[in-house]
Write a protein that holds these residues in place. Structure first.
Motif, PDB file in Angstrom:
ATOM      1  N   ILE A  25       0.864  -1.240  -0.210  1.00  0.00           N
ATOM      2  CA  ILE A  25       0.552   0.122  -0.440  1.00  0.00           C
ATOM      3  C   ILE A  25       0.774   0.731  -0.167  1.00  0.00           C
ATOM      4  CG2 ILE A  25      -1.547   1.657   1.271  1.00  0.00           C
ATOM      5  CD1 ILE A  25      -3.010  -1.602   2.305  1.00  0.00           C
ATOM      6  N   TYR A  26       1.235   2.402  -1.143  1.00  0.00           N
ATOM      7  CA  TYR A  26       1.557   3.436  -0.797  1.00  0.00           C
ATOM      8  C   TYR A  26       0.938   4.432  -1.181  1.00  0.00           C
ATOM      9  CZ  TYR A  26       4.354   0.016  -4.574  1.00  0.00           C
ATOM     10  OH  TYR A  26       5.155  -1.111  -5.298  1.00  0.00           O
ATOM     11  N   LYS A  27       1.026   5.845  -0.002  1.00  0.00           N
ATOM     12  CA  LYS A  27       0.371   7.009  -0.107  1.00  0.00           C
ATOM     13  C   LYS A  27       1.213   7.683  -0.516  1.00  0.00           C
ATOM     14  CE  LYS A  27      -1.942   9.493   3.302  1.00  0.00           C
ATOM     15  NZ  LYS A  27      -2.158  10.767   2.479  1.00  0.00           N
ATOM     16  N   PRO A  28       1.041   8.646  -1.730  1.00  0.00           N
ATOM     17  CA  PRO A  28       2.074   9.297  -2.054  1.00  0.00           C
ATOM     18  C   PRO A  28       3.022  10.591  -0.831  1.00  0.00           C
ATOM     19  CG  PRO A  28      -0.112  10.032  -2.594  1.00  0.00           C
ATOM     20  CD  PRO A  28       0.417   8.714  -2.048  1.00  0.00           C
ATOM     21  N   GLY A  29       3.739  11.314  -1.072  1.00  0.00           N
ATOM     22  CA  GLY A  29       4.250  12.009  -0.039  1.00  0.00           C
ATOM     23  C   GLY A  29       5.634  11.924  -0.289  1.00  0.00           C
ATOM     24  N   ASN A  30       6.778  13.126   0.235  1.00  0.00           N
ATOM     25  CA  ASN A  30       7.854  12.757   0.690  1.00  0.00           C
ATOM     26  C   ASN A  30       8.136  12.884   2.321  1.00  0.00           C
ATOM     27  OD1 ASN A  30      10.576  13.070   0.070  1.00  0.00           O
ATOM     28  ND2 ASN A  30      10.164  15.702  -0.254  1.00  0.00           N
ATOM     29  N   PRO A  31       8.921  12.163   2.023  1.00  0.00           N
ATOM     30  CA  PRO A  31       8.859  10.776   1.685  1.00  0.00           C
ATOM     31  C   PRO A  31       7.428   9.821   1.284  1.00  0.00           C
ATOM     32  CG  PRO A  31       9.805   9.926   3.715  1.00  0.00           C
ATOM     33  CD  PRO A  31       9.624  11.504   3.443  1.00  0.00           C
ATOM     34  N   MET A  32       7.683   9.105   0.471  1.00  0.00           N
ATOM     35  CA  MET A  32       6.477   8.249   0.354  1.00  0.00           C
ATOM     36  C   MET A  32       5.795   6.648   0.872  1.00  0.00           C
ATOM     37  SD  MET A  32       6.131   5.923  -3.275  1.00  0.00           S
ATOM     38  CE  MET A  32       7.162   4.826  -2.804  1.00  0.00           C
ATOM     39  N   TRP A  33       5.497   6.741   1.530  1.00  0.00           N
ATOM     40  CA  TRP A  33       4.861   5.831   2.941  1.00  0.00           C
ATOM     41  C   TRP A  33       4.861   4.615   2.085  1.00  0.00           C
ATOM     42  CZ3 TRP A  33       1.078   3.044   4.195  1.00  0.00           C
ATOM     43  CH2 TRP A  33       0.650   2.184   5.150  1.00  0.00           C
ATOM     44  N   VAL A  34       4.920   3.407   2.535  1.00  0.00           N
ATOM     45  CA  VAL A  34       4.695   2.024   1.490  1.00  0.00           C
ATOM     46  C   VAL A  34       4.146   1.353   3.030  1.00  0.00           C
ATOM     47  CG1 VAL A  34       5.389   0.485   0.127  1.00  0.00           C
ATOM     48  CG2 VAL A  34       5.814   2.487   0.268  1.00  0.00           C
ATOM     49  N   LYS A  35       3.658   0.166   3.241  1.00  0.00           N
ATOM     50  CA  LYS A  35       2.878  -0.659   4.187  1.00  0.00           C
ATOM     51  C   LYS A  35       3.220  -1.903   3.245  1.00  0.00           C
ATOM     52  CE  LYS A  35      -0.502  -2.121   7.080  1.00  0.00           C
ATOM     53  NZ  LYS A  35       0.236  -2.237   8.738  1.00  0.00           N
ATOM     54  N   GLU A  36       3.450  -3.416   4.226  1.00  0.00           N
ATOM     55  CA  GLU A  36       3.594  -4.134   3.547  1.00  0.00           C
ATOM     56  C   GLU A  36       2.799  -5.893   3.901  1.00  0.00           C
ATOM     57  OE1 GLU A  36       7.455  -5.450   2.580  1.00  0.00           O
ATOM     58  OE2 GLU A  36       8.391  -3.885   1.008  1.00  0.00           O
ATOM     59  N   ILE A  37       1.786  -6.060   3.273  1.00  0.00           N
ATOM     60  CA  ILE A  37       1.092  -7.562   3.756  1.00  0.00           C
ATOM     61  C   ILE A  37       1.125  -8.516   2.967  1.00  0.00           C
ATOM     62  CG2 ILE A  37      -1.081  -8.002   4.674  1.00  0.00           C
ATOM     63  CD1 ILE A  37      -1.901  -5.764   4.107  1.00  0.00           C
ATOM     64  N   SER A  38       1.878  -9.708   3.671  1.00  0.00           N
ATOM     65  CA  SER A  38       2.402 -10.609   3.026  1.00  0.00           C
ATOM     66  C   SER A  38       1.200 -12.099   3.430  1.00  0.00           C
ATOM     67  CB  SER A  38       4.132 -11.559   3.070  1.00  0.00           C
ATOM     68  OG  SER A  38       4.169 -12.696   2.879  1.00  0.00           O
ATOM     69  N   LEU A  39       0.773 -13.006   3.085  1.00  0.00           N
ATOM     70  CA  LEU A  39      -0.134 -13.473   2.860  1.00  0.00           C
ATOM     71  C   LEU A  39       0.731 -15.723   1.914  1.00  0.00           C
ATOM     72  CD1 LEU A  39      -3.438 -11.692   2.807  1.00  0.00           C
ATOM     73  CD2 LEU A  39      -2.246 -12.830   5.009  1.00  0.00           C
ATOM     74  N   THR A  40       0.594 -16.418   3.388  1.00  0.00           N
ATOM     75  CA  THR A  40       0.876 -17.607   2.525  1.00  0.00           C
ATOM     76  C   THR A  40      -0.067 -18.206   3.303  1.00  0.00           C
ATOM     77  OG1 THR A  40       2.891 -17.034   2.042  1.00  0.00           O
ATOM     78  CG2 THR A  40       2.297 -19.555   2.542  1.00  0.00           C
ATOM     79  N   ASP A  41      -0.951 -19.509   2.924  1.00  0.00           N
ATOM     80  CA  ASP A  41      -1.544 -20.340   3.690  1.00  0.00           C
ATOM     81  C   ASP A  41      -2.200 -20.747   2.513  1.00  0.00           C
ATOM     82  OD1 ASP A  41      -3.008 -21.158   5.573  1.00  0.00           O
ATOM     83  OD2 ASP A  41      -4.471 -19.529   6.467  1.00  0.00           O
TER      84      ASP A  41
END
Length: 351
Positions: A192-208
């Protein structure tokens, strides 16, 4: 003896006064059910209200497999194999199902572009680098959203197993039981990217892994109870969407609330609430709150506290609750004020 009589008289007076007070503030209280939000474990920041969803998981290794052809392939292998199947429909289903779930939560506005597949030149298992900030800004500006959510990787491993067992039936002689299982292991990664300076990034990993199994006395009955491989892949895509939504979207749990009837029969406020006309009910109770009769005024003030809570204005709800409390004491008002104050401590107002 005189002192005892005075005590008896004093207690009698208290009981009479209490009775008068109860009569003065008698009430008809009716219940309704509201939905109370519970924050998700990884809910996004409050300044992310709208999201554009895109897909960067598919390359030329993906294919939109035909249901019958895919099933026949597994049957020809004796329904005993383990294979990576990269199905474009399953990947796209994840995006579309996730958009529906996040929107239905009431927390997010979600946009899915018609051209939602970003180019990918890496093999399916490799995680690409984060997107260029200028590209993120471009998409968020174009679709007027606060953030961009991208499915960066999607793969499914299909594991099928089949066996038969011979047994003796006293009536018809030897017969067979057939057993089969189907497991889909999915491996997905979102950013998930939120534009800005700096750019905000959230990561989600799923394995099942999701699984199906069946045992029958006929092969036809056996496979009628199992989903086709294509359908199982699509259900895996839906399961991914459910898992991600559970992390990001608040859940809603039912909770009881109540309000007072101003008149015992054909109460106008109750009619409006039953018709889901809360604004009109608020107008009606606002007029009733001007009454010189403290019993009526207190009921209306309490009901306006409820309307304020339903509108997510907890401060205003407490204000109306206190007015009701001081106009005429009721145990419902005292209990409600405690609930509102507890809610205020953990409350996140809508933005």
């Amino acid at each position: 003896m005189l002192i005892f009589r005075k005590i008896i008289s004093y207690k009698f007076i208290l009981l009479v006064l209490a009775g008068i007070s109860l009569f003065a503030c008698k009430s008809s209280y009716t219940l309704l059910t509201i939905e109370k939000p519970k924050s998700a474990t990884e809910e996004l920041p409050a300044n992310i209200q709208s999201i554009v969803l895109m897909n960067r998981s598919m390359n030329n290794q993906f294919e939109n497999y035909r249901k019958d052809s895919l099933q026949m392939y597994f049957f020809r292998k004796g329904y005993q194999l383990t294979k990576i199947i990269l199905d474009s429909t399953a990947s796209d289903t994840t995006i579309r199902a996730l958009a529906d779930l996040m929107f239905e939560s009431g927390r997010y506005d979600v946009v899915i572009p018609v051209e939602r597949n970003l180019p990918r030149y890496l093999t399916y298992e490799i995680l690409p680098d984060t997107l260029n900030p200028d590209l993120v800004q471009k998409y968020c500006t174009a679709y007027k959203t606060n953030a961009l959510m991208v499915l960066e990787r999607f793969s499914t491993k299909v594991m099928a197993d089949y066996s038969s067992e011979k047994y003796l039936n006293a009536t018809i002689g030897f017969n067979y039981t057939y057993s089969a299982s189907l497991d889909i292991k999915y491996d997905t990664f979102f950013r998930i990217y939120k534009p800005g300076n700096p750019m905000w990034v959230k990561e989600i990993s799923l394995t099942d892994t999701i699984s199906w199994e069946s045992s029958e006395y006929s092969m036809e009955g056996l496979f009628n109870r199992l989903p086709s491989t294509k359908q199982a892949l699509i259900e895996a895509g839906i399961k991914v969407a459910l898992d991600v939504d559970e992390k990001l979207s608040p859940t809603w749990t039912p909770e009881k609330r109540g309000y007072f009837l101003i008149t015992p029969k054909n109460d106008r406020g109750q009619q409006l609430m039953n018709e889901n006309k809360q604004d009109e009910a608020a107008d009606y109770w606002t007029e009733m709150a001007k009454s010189k009769d403290k019993n009526i005024r207190s009921k209306a003030e309490y009901n306006l506290a409820l309307i304020s809570e339903l509108n997510d204005d907890i401060d205003q709800a407490i204000s109306w609750g206190l007015k009701s409390f001081y106009s005429c004491y009721r145990h419902q008002t005292e209990a409600y004020l405690k609930k509102l104050k507890a809610k205020k401590e953990t409350h996140k107002p809508k933005t």
